[in-house]
Design a protein around this motif. Structure first.
Motif, PDB file in Angstrom:
ATOM      1  N   SER A   1     -71.275 -46.741  38.285  1.00  0.00           N
ATOM      2  CA  SER A   1     -72.558 -47.042  38.690  1.00  0.00           C
ATOM      3  C   SER A   1     -74.045 -45.690  38.752  1.00  0.00           C
ATOM      4  CB  SER A   1     -72.741 -48.444  39.784  1.00  0.00           C
ATOM      5  OG  SER A   1     -72.191 -47.568  40.243  1.00  0.00           O
ATOM      6  N   SER A   2     -72.994 -44.994  40.049  1.00  0.00           N
ATOM      7  CA  SER A   2     -74.539 -44.209  40.932  1.00  0.00           C
ATOM      8  C   SER A   2     -74.427 -42.810  39.082  1.00  0.00           C
ATOM      9  CB  SER A   2     -73.244 -43.404  41.788  1.00  0.00           C
ATOM     10  OG  SER A   2     -73.194 -44.267  42.466  1.00  0.00           O
ATOM     11  N   TYR A   3     -73.220 -42.626  38.397  1.00  0.00           N
ATOM     12  CA  TYR A   3     -73.997 -41.580  37.437  1.00  0.00           C
ATOM     13  C   TYR A   3     -74.765 -42.004  36.346  1.00  0.00           C
ATOM     14  CZ  TYR A   3     -71.543 -37.042  39.865  1.00  0.00           C
ATOM     15  OH  TYR A   3     -71.003 -36.864  40.963  1.00  0.00           O
ATOM     16  N   LEU A   4     -74.431 -42.809  36.337  1.00  0.00           N
ATOM     17  CA  LEU A   4     -74.714 -44.139  35.269  1.00  0.00           C
ATOM     18  C   LEU A   4     -77.000 -43.908  36.109  1.00  0.00           C
ATOM     19  CD1 LEU A   4     -75.528 -45.784  32.279  1.00  0.00           C
ATOM     20  CD2 LEU A   4     -75.220 -47.197  33.483  1.00  0.00           C
ATOM     21  N   THR A   5     -76.969 -44.347  36.871  1.00  0.00           N
ATOM     22  CA  THR A   5     -78.587 -44.625  37.161  1.00  0.00           C
ATOM     23  C   THR A   5     -78.743 -42.975  37.230  1.00  0.00           C
ATOM     24  OG1 THR A   5     -78.042 -44.337  39.425  1.00  0.00           O
ATOM     25  CG2 THR A   5     -77.935 -46.527  39.113  1.00  0.00           C
ATOM     26  N   MET A   6     -78.750 -42.100  37.662  1.00  0.00           N
ATOM     27  CA  MET A   6     -78.395 -40.728  37.840  1.00  0.00           C
ATOM     28  C   MET A   6     -78.464 -40.176  36.023  1.00  0.00           C
ATOM     29  SD  MET A   6     -75.889 -38.680  40.954  1.00  0.00           S
ATOM     30  CE  MET A   6     -76.827 -37.558  40.083  1.00  0.00           C
ATOM     31  N   LEU A   7     -78.638 -40.598  35.044  1.00  0.00           N
ATOM     32  CA  LEU A   7     -79.185 -39.758  33.770  1.00  0.00           C
ATOM     33  C   LEU A   7     -80.526 -40.270  33.727  1.00  0.00           C
ATOM     34  CD1 LEU A   7     -76.145 -41.913  31.816  1.00  0.00           C
ATOM     35  CD2 LEU A   7     -76.721 -39.209  32.497  1.00  0.00           C
TER      36      LEU A   7
END
Length: 546
Positions: free
Chosen positions: A512-518
Motif C-alpha cells: 500500500s505504501s509503494y502504491l501511494t508513492m507512484l
C-alpha cells in the motif's frame, strides 16, 4: 571488381561496418593500396595483416574498436561464420551489463573539437537557462515541482523515463509489467519552455558554463553543447563491481529496466534448457542455481521475488525440476539487511531458512565465472545465473577532470552545502541524490533522500531566480519515513521510528505504501491490475528473445 571481390569475400563477413567507414573516409590511393595488398598474399590471415596498416589510419574505425581490439579481431579472419552461426554466437554472449559506456568518456584530450566550437543547442534565447542532468528520484522530483515561469528547463539524460526502482525486482519475474513502473520524461511537463535531450553529458566546462552532450542516437553526427546559467547535477551512481574478476562479463546487474528484462529472460532460459534429457543431474542443478551477491535491499527483494516465481508458477510448469532448484545469497558482511533492527534481521534469516534459501554471510566473492562464483576461502559455487547487487560507485563524469573541477569527496561524490549548492559554485551549480554529499551531514544513497532533495531544490532554485537570498532556516532537512523490505511468500519487514512490523501485516503496508508513492494515476491503476493478473492467471513465462 577488385573492391567488390574483397568486400564480399574477406572484409564483409566480420567488419562490414568498418569497410563502409573506409570507403567513405579514405582516399582512393589508400583504398587501392589496401586492395593491392590483398593480391600480394596467399592466405586469408596474411591478407588481413597486409591490409591492417591501411585500415588503422581510418579515424572512425580506430576510435570505435581501438588498436588492441583490432589485433585481437584480426586473428578471427580464418573463421568464416555463416549467418546462422554468427547469430547463435551473439545470442550466447552475455551483453555488457554496465549502465555506462566507457566509450562515452574517453579522455578530454582526445576529443576532436573544443567544447566552445560545438554547435550550441540553446543559443537563440535570452531567458535564464536551467539544465538538469539525470531523471532519477531526485531529478524527476525536481521536474514535477519546479516553477518554469522565469526560465527554460533543459533535461539531459540518455534515459527517457523515470524508473520506480523499489518495484524493479517485481518486474524481474513478471509480478509487474515493465511499463507499469516507468514514467515518460517528455510527458512530465507540458510547458513550451520545457525541453528534453536524449543525450549523455560527458563533460562540464564550469568556466564557460557549457556542457558537452553526446546524443543517444546518431552518435556519428558528433557532440553538441548546451549553455547553462544554473546547473542541477542528479546523475546518481553506477554499479561497483569492486574489482572482482569476471563480474562485468558474467554477472547480471539490477539497476535499469533493461537489466530486469535480461534477468527474466535468463531465468526462463535456464528452466527451458534444464528440460533437455541429455543433461545430467549435476548440469541441471548448475543451471537452476540462482545466486545473488549482496545481502542488502536489492539482493534480498530480488531473491524473494524469484522464490515466489518458482514456487507459485514455475513449479506447476516444470514440476520435474523442483528438486534441482536452489537459491543463494552471498553477503560479505556479518549480517544481511544490516540497516534493520537486529530482531528483524533474525526474523528474515529464519524466514529464508524455512523457505530453503541459502544465506552465506562473511564470505567475499573473488571471481565471477560463466558457471558460478569463487569465494575467498577457495570454494566454488556453480550457478546458472549470478546477479551482482553489491555496491555503488560514482559516474565516469566525475573522473579525470571531466566535471570541470567540481569538489569531490573520497567516494567521488560532489560536495554540497546545506542548501545543496556545490562548494565554490554557490550561485550556479547544485547537486542532489546519490551523487551528492552534504559536507556537514552526509546522508545515505536512498530514494527517500533523493526525492526529498529534488522537491527542496525545486523550491530553492525558483526562489533564487526571483532574487531571494537563502537563510539558515530554509536549509535542507531530511525526514526519515521508515524502511521496508519484501522477503517473499507475502511477508515483509518494516521499521520506523514509531514501530517495527513483520509478516503479512507488514507486507500489506509494504504494498500500500509503494502504491501511494507512484507518481501518476496511470501507474496507480496499472500496478494493482498487474498484481491481480499475477494472482489469478500467474506470472508471464514467455520468452520473446529469438
Amino acid at each position: 571488381t577488385t573492391l567488390v571481390h574483397l568486400h564480399h569475400h574477406h572484409i564483409a563477413p566480420i567488419f562490414r561496418r568498418s569497410w563502409h567507414s573506409l570507403l567513405i573516409q579514405s582516399s582512393p590511393q589508400s583504398i587501392w593500396s589496401t586492395t593491392s595488398a590483398r593480391f600480394k598474399t596467399t592466405s586469408s590471415h596474411h591478407v588481413f595483416d597486409s591490409s591492417l596498416h591501411h585500415i588503422i589510419p581510418c579515424k572512425s574505425f580506430f576510435s570505435s574498436f581501438g588498436e588492441s581490439k583490432l589485433r585481437t579481431q584480426s586473428s578471427m579472419i580464418n573463421r568464416e561464420y555463416s549467418t546462422n552461426e554468427r547469430q547463435a554466437s551473439t545470442e550466447n554472449q552475455i551483453p555488457p551489463q554496465r549502465s555506462e559506456s566507457l566509450d562515452d568518456y574517453e579522455p578530454i584530450a582526445q576529443q576532436l573539437d573544443p567544447i566552445e566550437n560545438l554547435p550550441l543547442k540553446n543559443s537563440n534565447t535570452m531567458r535564464e537557462q536551467v539544465v538538469l542532468l539525470g531523471t532519477g528520484w531526485g531529478g524527476f522530483s525536481f521536474i514535477k515541482n519546479f516553477d518554469l515561469t522565469n526560465c527554460d528547463l533543459h533535461i539531459v539524460t540518455p534515459r527517457n523515463h523515470f524508473l520506480f526502482t523499489p518495484l524493479l525486482a517485481s518486474a524481474c519475474v513478471g509480478t509487474l509489467e515493465f511499463r507499469s513502473i516507468v514514467e515518460p520524461v517528455r510527458r512530465a511537463r507540458k510547458e513550451e519552455n520545457y525541453f528534453y535531450n536524449a543525450a549523455k553529458c560527458v563533460q562540464i566546462d564550469t568556466d564557460q558554463k557549457l556542457l558537452r552532450c553526446r546524443p543517444v542516437y546518431d552518435r556519428e553526427k558528433g557532440d553538441y553543447a548546451i549553455r547553462y546559467d544554473r546547473l542541477i547535477v542528479s546523475v546518481g551512481m553506477d554499479v561497483n563491481t569492486m574489482g572482482v574478476r569476471g563480474a562485468e562479463m558474467h554477472g547480471y546487474f539490477l539497476k535499469e529496466l533493461d537489466h530486469a528484462r535480461k534477468i527474466r529472460y535468463k531465468i526462463i532460459e535456464c528452466f527451458e534448457k534444464a528440460t533437455n534429457p541429455r543433461l545430467s543431474i549435476q548440469e541441471r542443478q548448475e543451471l537452476l542455481h540462482f545466486v545473488a551477491i549482496g545481502g542488502s535491499f536489492t539482493g534480498i527483494e530480488l531473491m524473494s521475488e524469484i522464490h515466489d516465481f518458482i514456487k507459485e508458477d514455475l513449479s506447476n510448469l516444470f514440476p520435474e525440476l523442483m528438486l534441482e532448484c536452489k537459491l543463494s545469497i552471498i553477503e560479505a558482511g556479518p549480517q544481511i539487511l544490516s540497516t534493520f533492527d537486529k530482531s528483524l534481521q533474525v526474523y528474515a534469516k529464519k524466514h529464508f531458512r524455512n523457505e530453503h534459501i541459502n544465506i552465506y554471510t562473511g564470505r567475499k566473492v573473488v571471481e565471477v565465472r560463466e558457471n558460478g562464483v569463487q569465494l575467498d576461502d577457495g570454494s566454488n559455487i556453480t550457478a546458472g545465473l549470478v546477479i551482482w547487487t553489491a555496491g555503488i560507485q560514482s559516474r565516469k563524469l566525475f573522473h579525470h577532470g571531466r566535471s570541470g573541477g567540481l569538489p569531490l569527496d573520497r567516494a567521488q561524490r560532489v560536495v554540497v552545502d546545506e542548501h545543496l549548492r556545490v562548494k565554490g559554485y554557490e550561485g550556479s551549480i547544485y547537486a542532489m541524490g546519490d551523487c551528492a554529499s552534504i559536507d556537514t551531514a552526509p546522508l545515505a544513497a536512498t530514494a527517500q533522500v533523493a526525492s526529498q532533495q529534488g522537491k527542496y531544490l525545486a523550491s530553492f532554485v525558483a526562489q533564487q531566480l526571483e532574487g531571494k537570498e537563502p537563510n539558515e532556516t530554509n536549509s535542507f532537512t531530511y525526514s526519515h519515513r521508515g524502511t521496508m523490505a519484501y522477503i517473499g511468500n507475502y511477508k515483509s519487514i518494516t521499521e520506523t521510528k514509531e514501530f517495527k512490523l513483520r509478516g503479512r501485516a507488514s507486507w500489506v503496508l509494504w504494498r500500500s505504501s509503494y502504491l501511494t508513492m507512484l507518481l501518476s494515476i496511470r501507474n496507480k491503476i496499472l500496478v494493482p491490475l498487474d498484481w491481480a493478473k499475477a494472482w489469478f492467471f500467474g506470472r508471464d513465462v514467455m520468452n520473446f528473445k529469438s
